[in-house]
Enzyme design. Structure first.
Site, PDB file in Angstrom:
ATOM      1  N   HIS A  12      32.676 -12.762  44.889  1.00  0.00           N
ATOM      2  CA  HIS A  12      33.973 -13.413  44.785  1.00  0.00           C
ATOM      3  C   HIS A  12      35.089 -12.446  44.351  1.00  0.00           C
ATOM      4  O   HIS A  12      36.266 -12.763  44.477  1.00  0.00           O
ATOM      5  CB  HIS A  12      33.900 -14.620  43.826  1.00  0.00           C
ATOM      6  CG  HIS A  12      33.806 -14.258  42.378  1.00  0.00           C
ATOM      7  ND1 HIS A  12      32.614 -14.268  41.681  1.00  0.00           N
ATOM      8  CD2 HIS A  12      34.757 -13.905  41.472  1.00  0.00           C
ATOM      9  CE1 HIS A  12      32.836 -13.939  40.422  1.00  0.00           C
ATOM     10  NE2 HIS A  12      34.138 -13.717  40.267  1.00  0.00           N
ATOM     11  N   ASP A  21      26.044 -14.658  44.808  1.00  0.00           N
ATOM     12  CA  ASP A  21      27.408 -14.178  44.561  1.00  0.00           C
ATOM     13  C   ASP A  21      27.417 -12.679  44.292  1.00  0.00           C
ATOM     14  O   ASP A  21      28.046 -12.200  43.344  1.00  0.00           O
ATOM     15  CB  ASP A  21      28.037 -14.934  43.386  1.00  0.00           C
ATOM     16  CG  ASP A  21      29.540 -14.662  43.265  1.00  0.00           C
ATOM     17  OD1 ASP A  21      30.145 -14.256  44.276  1.00  0.00           O
ATOM     18  OD2 ASP A  21      30.088 -14.826  42.158  1.00  0.00           O
ATOM     19  N   SER A  51      33.777 -10.140  35.798  1.00  0.00           N
ATOM     20  CA  SER A  51      32.877 -10.469  36.904  1.00  0.00           C
ATOM     21  C   SER A  51      32.408  -9.208  37.622  1.00  0.00           C
ATOM     22  O   SER A  51      33.207  -8.332  37.964  1.00  0.00           O
ATOM     23  CB  SER A  51      33.579 -11.387  37.902  1.00  0.00           C
ATOM     24  OG  SER A  51      33.881 -12.632  37.313  1.00  0.00           O
TER      25      SER A  51
END
Length: 329
Positions: free
Chosen positions: A172, A202, A281
């Site tokens: 993402h 992801d 992230s």
């Protein structure tokens, strides 16, 4: 019959027998009659000589005493008690680095900043991240860019797992990007391309086009023996600030997480309480040996703020490594 005269054994003539014209107490020898016996030799222990020998004996005695004081004594034998006391004194008087600090020093050369560029997003979460990035850079929170100009669509973190410039991050972070740039620990910026993805976890694999001379890949560690309560640290670029380090513990294992939009559900996650925010992230979750045990993937916040409230999730390194087709365990 006349007997010859005897001479005194003293070599010094009597005061009253001193020859005329000679000073008193002189040692002038008297003439010896022919055939007279030789006088015995003078005694060695004369007053002057006796003082010399007494002084010599005194010097020898004092010298021996000084040598005894100067001569080094037997070396002290250290006992375990002495060693323990020295170690305790060192611990009490010196500040040692924390386990998290030492672990962060190990992983830092392998951590990169990942920025994706493209058309600006208008989703609420994208606007929240943009405000955070602007504030981190000292810009007005709602600063905008000129029409048609590429903007930072996402800022995240990556970790080098192969010294040829192979980088793991979250999908993402780079999804839909027109351009991707990575910044290495020494400040070198390089374009990067996506070489592989694993949407179900992801994850994305990047390849940097330019590399530092001394690029160091991270060491990965199996999570087979990981337990709740184990110490961990998250290293990354929250809102683009960093590299930043936050420490905590493993809160749970085999957790599930559903994205706020409900578009994706992730499973088999590591739950941790080390602070993480947008920008973390794709960064490494490490143990206190500086080994990567997971990739920071999401945080749980029931509100629209998308900031940390104490619950973060990381994809186990086993899943992350399989994204490049080379499970390490």
């Amino acid at each position: 019959m006349r007997r010859p005269a005897f001479y005194s054994r003293s070599t010094r003539a009597p005061q009253d027998a001193a020859a005329p014209g000679m000073p008193d107490g002189s040692d002038a020898a008297e003439p010896q009659a022919p055939g007279a016996p030789m006088p015995p030799p003078a005694s060695r222990w004369q007053p002057g000589r006796r003082s010399f020998w007494v002084l010599l004996a005194l010097c020898i005695g004092l010298g021996g005493s000084g040598a005894a004081l100067w001569w080094p004594q037997r070396a002290h034998q250290f006992t375990q008690k002495d060693i323990d006391a020295a170690v305790l004194h060192t611990l009490q008087t010196n500040t040692l680095p924390s386990p998290a600090a030492k672990a962060a020093d190990i992983i830092r050369p392998s951590v990169v900043r990942v920025v994706s560029y493209g058309t600006e997003k208008t989703a609420p979460e994208a606007r929240t991240e943009k405000r955070g990035r602007n504030l981190a850079k000292g810009r007005p929170a709602d600063a905008t860019t000129a029409p048609g100009q590429q903007v930072e669509r996402g800022v995240g973190t990556g970790v080098v797992i192969v010294d040829k410039g192979v980088i793991l991050t979250n999908l993402h972070v780079v999804a839909g990007a027109e351009t991707i740039k990575v910044t290495f620990f020494d400040g070198l910026e390089s374009p990067a391309t996506i070489t592989g993805t694993q949407p179900e976890n992801d994850l994305a694999v990047l390849q940097a086009q330019k590399l530092p001379d001394d690029l160091i890949p991270a060491t990965m560690r199996s999570t087979a023996d990981l337990r709740p309560g184990d110490q961990v640290a998250a290293v990354g670029f929250p809102f683009g600030i960093g590299p930043s380090v936050s420490a905590g513990v493993v809160s749970g294992l085999n957790r599930s997480f559903r994205s706020p939009e409900g578009k994706q559900e992730l499973g088999n996650l590591i739950q941790f309480d080390a602070a993480a925010n947008p920008g973390n992230s794709g960064g490494p979750l490490i143990n206190m040996d500086g080994e990567v045990i997971g990739i920071v993937t999401a945080i749980l916040n029931p509100t629209q703020q998308r900031t940390f409230i104490g619950i973060g999730f990381a994809m186990p390194i086993e899943n992350a490594a399989s994204a490049i087709g080379s499970p390490p365990f």
